[in-house]
Design a protein around this motif. Structure first.
Motif, short mmCIF file in Angstrom:
data_model
loop_
_atom_site.label_atom_id
_atom_site.label_comp_id
_atom_site.label_asym_id
_atom_site.label_seq_id
_atom_site.Cartn_x
_atom_site.Cartn_y
_atom_site.Cartn_z
N CYS A 76 0.83 -1.20 0.00
CA CYS A 76 0.00 0.00 0.00
C CYS A 76 0.87 1.25 0.00
N TYR A 77 1.94 1.22 0.78
CA TYR A 77 2.84 2.37 0.86
C TYR A 77 3.47 2.66 -0.51
N HIS A 78 3.96 1.61 -1.15
CA HIS A 78 4.63 1.81 -2.44
C HIS A 78 3.66 2.19 -3.56
N ASP A 79 2.41 1.76 -3.44
CA ASP A 79 1.43 2.04 -4.49
C ASP A 79 0.77 3.41 -4.34
N SER A 80 0.95 4.08 -3.21
CA SER A 80 0.23 5.32 -2.95
C SER A 80 1.11 6.54 -3.20
N PRO A 81 0.59 7.54 -3.92
CA PRO A 81 1.34 8.79 -4.11
C PRO A 81 1.25 9.72 -2.91
N VAL A 82 0.46 9.34 -1.91
CA VAL A 82 0.17 10.24 -0.79
C VAL A 82 0.88 9.83 0.50
N LEU A 83 1.28 8.58 0.62
CA LEU A 83 1.83 8.10 1.89
C LEU A 83 3.33 8.29 2.01
N GLY A 84 3.95 8.92 1.03
CA GLY A 84 5.38 9.20 1.10
C GLY A 84 5.68 10.34 2.05
N PRO A 85 6.96 10.67 2.21
CA PRO A 85 7.35 11.67 3.21
C PRO A 85 7.03 13.11 2.85
N SER A 86 6.67 13.40 1.59
CA SER A 86 6.53 14.80 1.19
C SER A 86 5.10 15.34 1.26
#
Length: 281
Positions: free
Chosen positions: A184-194
């Motif tokens: 889920c983390y790798h597939d989401s553009p929103v869950l990254g650090p920025s």
């Protein structure tokens, strides 16, 4: 070592390899190591200690938001990154802390803490064995001073903190949760650090059990609900929120009204929304 030493180390290694990553572990953490020195930093005295206090039931899950926001207040620049670690071999395992706090389901608390680490701003850190519930199925290390009553070791306080990893025996559902969390983390553009951390509108009768926050990446926005309780918990959200959970793929809505939609979350829900506030943002 003086800061000038690390600045020179950075200059030398980056001249050889521009992708070289420098990670520091300073206790207590300090932004002084971010200036032309290290790219990423442990946050033991911030995120990790807060997660353990939440696991023991001593602090509400919302304190994790304060731990994240404290990074900017304390002077860490926006270009640097901090680790959202829930475990390491110098601290008690989080499931062990939950058991110390007499939590009904320590493994569920450990999964919730990991879910927060992966969905809040920062860099999630997965430490060996937590994905296999090492505190229940790992092979304990022996106390190095078991025959000497005058000496103690930190392994005696938590025998599983440096346990041998349990490759053969582990709960499949626990490991599957972590697999899905990483995907889920790798597939989401929103869950990254920025992506920005924001506070969406919500209501809940169990604020000491649930953590609710928003992530805003501009075009993509999410409402995240993390449940630290053993049983599912309900949260009222704005009716514009899409109730199809991007983590499980299931519709988590259980009720709707004119001004709210009620979702029921077992452990983690990541929900799309066109806006995070009534003004359209």
């Amino acid at each position: 070592m003086p800061h000038s030493f690390w600045a020179e180390v950075r200059e030398r290694v980056r001249a050889i390899d521009s992708e070289f990553l420098l990670l520091d572990e300073a206790i207590p953490r300090t932004p002084a190591f971010a200036a032309s020195e290290f790219d990423c930093h442990f946050d033991t005295t911030g995120f990790t200690e807060t997660a353990h206090a939440v696991a023991r039931g001593e602090r509400p899950p919302s304190d994790l938001l304060d731990a994240i926001r404290a990074r900017e207040r304390d002077g860490f620049p926006s270009y640097t990154r901090l680790l959202n670690a829930t475990e390491n071999h110098d601290e008690p395992r989080l499931a062990h802390e939950a058991a110390v706090g007499h939590r009904e389901d320590p493994a569920a608390v450990a999964r919730a803490a990991a879910a927060a680490a992966f969905t809040l701003p920062g860099v999630p850190m997965l430490y060996y064995g937590q994905e296999r519930l090492i505190t229940r199925h790992g092979e304990r290390r022996e106390f190095p001073y078991a025959d000497d009553p005058d000496r103690a070791d930190d392994i005696e306080r938590d025998p599983y903190k440096r346990a041998f990893v349990n490759w053969a025996e582990f709960p499949e559902d626990h490991l599957d949760f972590y697999r899905c969390l990483v995907a889920c983390y790798h597939d989401s553009p929103v869950l990254g650090p920025s992506a920005d951390l924001v506070s969406p509108a919500y209501r809940t009768e169990t604020p000491d059990d649930v953590l609710v926050f928003g992530r805003d990446a501009g075009d993509a926005k999410r409402v995240v609900v993390v449940n630290f309780a053993a049983d599912p918990r309900r949260v009222d959200l704005r009716p514009v929120v899409d109730t199809t959970d991007r983590f499980t793929g299931r519709d988590v809505a259980v009720a709707r009204s004119e001004d709210a939609v009620t979702v029921e979350v077992e452990r983690l829900a990541v929900l799309s929304t066109p806006s995070l506030f009534d003004g359209g943002r």
